[in-house]
Motif scaffolding. Structure first.
Motif, short mmCIF file in Angstrom:
data_model
loop_
_atom_site.label_atom_id
_atom_site.label_comp_id
_atom_site.label_asym_id
_atom_site.label_seq_id
_atom_site.Cartn_x
_atom_site.Cartn_y
_atom_site.Cartn_z
N ARG A 186 72.71 39.16 18.18
CA ARG A 186 72.24 39.43 16.77
C ARG A 186 71.07 38.38 16.55
NH1 ARG A 186 75.95 40.01 11.21
NH2 ARG A 186 74.10 39.96 9.78
N GLY A 187 70.22 38.80 16.44
CA GLY A 187 68.80 37.88 16.07
C GLY A 187 67.76 38.60 16.25
N MET A 217 79.84 36.89 20.72
CA MET A 217 79.07 36.97 19.66
C MET A 217 77.79 36.29 19.93
SD MET A 217 78.51 39.03 17.06
CE MET A 217 77.19 38.98 15.94
N ILE A 218 76.73 36.53 20.34
CA ILE A 218 75.44 35.51 20.38
C ILE A 218 74.43 35.84 19.33
CG2 ILE A 218 73.55 35.04 22.19
CD1 ILE A 218 75.50 36.46 24.45
N TYR A 219 74.23 34.62 18.65
CA TYR A 219 73.42 34.87 17.41
C TYR A 219 72.58 33.79 17.17
CZ TYR A 219 77.25 32.37 15.50
OH TYR A 219 78.50 31.37 15.15
N GLU A 220 71.75 33.68 16.14
CA GLU A 220 70.72 32.64 16.17
C GLU A 220 70.71 32.03 14.66
OE1 GLU A 220 66.77 34.18 18.37
OE2 GLU A 220 67.09 35.27 16.68
N GLY A 267 64.09 39.74 18.40
CA GLY A 267 63.96 40.67 19.52
C GLY A 267 63.81 40.15 20.81
N SER A 268 63.58 38.91 20.92
CA SER A 268 63.56 38.20 22.40
C SER A 268 64.98 37.89 22.74
CB SER A 268 62.96 36.66 22.34
OG SER A 268 63.33 36.12 21.29
N LEU A 269 66.11 37.69 21.80
CA LEU A 269 67.22 37.28 21.96
C LEU A 269 68.01 38.59 22.55
CD1 LEU A 269 69.98 35.77 22.07
CD2 LEU A 269 70.31 36.30 19.54
N ILE A 270 67.79 39.57 21.76
CA ILE A 270 68.45 40.99 22.16
C ILE A 270 67.92 41.47 23.44
CG2 ILE A 270 68.65 43.36 21.29
CD1 ILE A 270 68.18 42.36 18.44
#
Length: 421
Positions: free
Chosen positions: A209-210, A126-129, A212-215
């Motif tokens: 989850r975050g 899970m990668i999120y901001e 647009g640049s992260l996704i």
């Protein structure tokens, strides 16, 4: 302040620990998992002061770095917000456990019995901001569906996330779920994130989850399969047959209830005939709620104080009390605009014409579509899923708010009596 003890393991070693824990977790009963979720919820509420102390460090750092108000709102915790995500875990515990469900069953002519059965994905990355609540929400959904989870939160919430994970680890020590099933990557280095992208042998799926640049970074660089979530450039369309009071009530809820979330409305498309009759009350309503207007040429001419909209106004999330407004001549023009600028998240039509509504629902490509209702309902909790792990805007495997079934896959189980081919 005291922080979580830094783990000596590398990112890969953490992923290996998670994979081993996932094997043990998959053998536990629904009762075992539910009990663990209640214990985690109790511990989060009991230790809320510790979590808030950590959160204050993140807010202090965010203020020093000049984070925008909307970003700070997503980052901020309170006793009530901690209670909310603790209660979200209890709601997840109430939900039906999808693992073990038989989705289909049949018997071949040779007597071989075939079943398709829901099973956990395994290990979720899970990668999120900047949302510390995701740490608890994602963990609860992962554990209930029998999955281990490797969490990689953004650096802006590092203190909060560490504290939440420490509390959850203490809670898991009182349960049958090994605490290694919940891994938190404490490193803020980009290299740690890149490692997570490529550990296909240990991580079964990545969920970003975050913003647009992260996704985009995850989708474009990962070799691990990705469950893609999306940003929410959500539209409301006021058709010529829209009820005025209904339309304005929905607009204010969709725009102002929580402007910084992905299911808030960002663009209003208005049929020219509706606007001709109702532009004055629309203007008054927007002014009363302190909503800034960015409009096309017709809106700028008609509504005082409206700023001219440019291409970025149609494309981006404001995440604030601002809205882009465009006048359209037909349903087709509204659909074309959504096709060009929408993010396939949530789109709504306000109309009393059933045929027009059905056409909109049929023509618009999005994960969630609404007729005479606010886009704010695109949310796992609002739809009865308990906490959600994200909102998928892709079309493979899962779409829309992702609850427990989205975190499972299937096994074909064949029961024979010596059959050979």
């Amino acid at each position: 302040m005291t922080l979580v003890k830094e783990r000596p393991e590398t990112v890969e070693e953490q992923a290996i620990l998670a994979k081993k824990a996932a094997k043990k977790l998959s053998a536990l009963t629904t009762e075992d998992k539910n009990e663990a979720l209640h214990i985690i919820a109790d511990e989060l509420i009991q230790d809320y002061k510790y979590i808030l102390e950590a959160n204050r460090e993140d807010l202090k750092n965010g203020k020093e770095k000049g984070f925008e108000e909307a970003y700070m709102d997503r980052l901020a915790l309170s006793k009530e917000r901690i209670e909310d995500f603790a209660n979200g875990l209890r709601e997840v515990a109430k939900l039906s456990d999808p693992t073990g469900d038989i989705l289909s069953e049949w018997t071949l002519e040779n007597g071989l019995n075939v079943k398709t059965v829901r099973v956990p994905l395994g290990v979720i990355g899970m990668i999120y901001e900047a949302r510390p609540n995701v740490t608890a929400d994602a963990t609860g959904l992962a554990l209930k569906s029998g999955n281990a989870i490797v969490l990689k939160g953004g650096s802006s919430a590092i203190f909060s996330n560490k504290a939440i994970v420490e509390v959850m680890h203490r809670a898991l020590e009182k349960t049958k779920i090994p605490k290694e099933a919940v891994q938190f990557i404490a490193s803020t280095e980009r290299e740690a994130t890149k490692q997570l992208f490529t550990m296909k042998e240990h991580i079964d799926v990545l969920i970003p989850r975050g913003g647009g640049s992260l996704i985009r970074a995850v989708v474009n660089n990962a070799t691990v399969p990705v469950l893609e979530t999306g940003v929410g450039n959500c539209h409301l369309y006021f058709d010529k047959d829209a009820d005025v009071n209904k339309a304005l009530s929905i607009l204010i809820n969709a725009k102002t209830d929580r402007p910084a979330v992905c299911n808030a409305a960002e663009t209003l498309l208005v049929h020219k005939d509706w606007l001709k009759e109702n532009h004055q009350v629309l203007q008054e309503t927007l002014e009363k709620n302190n909503i800034q207007i960015h409009g096309d040429d017709r809106i700028v001419q008609l509504m005082k104080g409206a700023a001219p909209a440019n291409e970025s106004d149609w494309e981006n999330e404001y995440l604030s009390l601002a809205i882009a407004i465009r006048v359209v001549d037909s349903l087709d023009e509204a659909v074309d605009h959504i096709d060009q600028y929408g993010t396939k998240h949530s789109e709504a039509i306000i109309t009393e014409n059933k045929e027009t509504a059905e056409a909109f629902m049929r023509l618009v490509d999005a994960a969630a579509l609404y007729h005479n209702a606010s886009t704010r309902f695109t949310d796992g909790g609002a739809l009865g899923f308990g906490a959600e792990i994200g909102i998928s805007t892709q079309k493979l495997h899962a779409r829309g708010p992702m609850g427990l079934p989205a975190l499972t896959t299937v096994k074909y189980m064949m029961l024979g009596n010596g059959q050979i081919r």
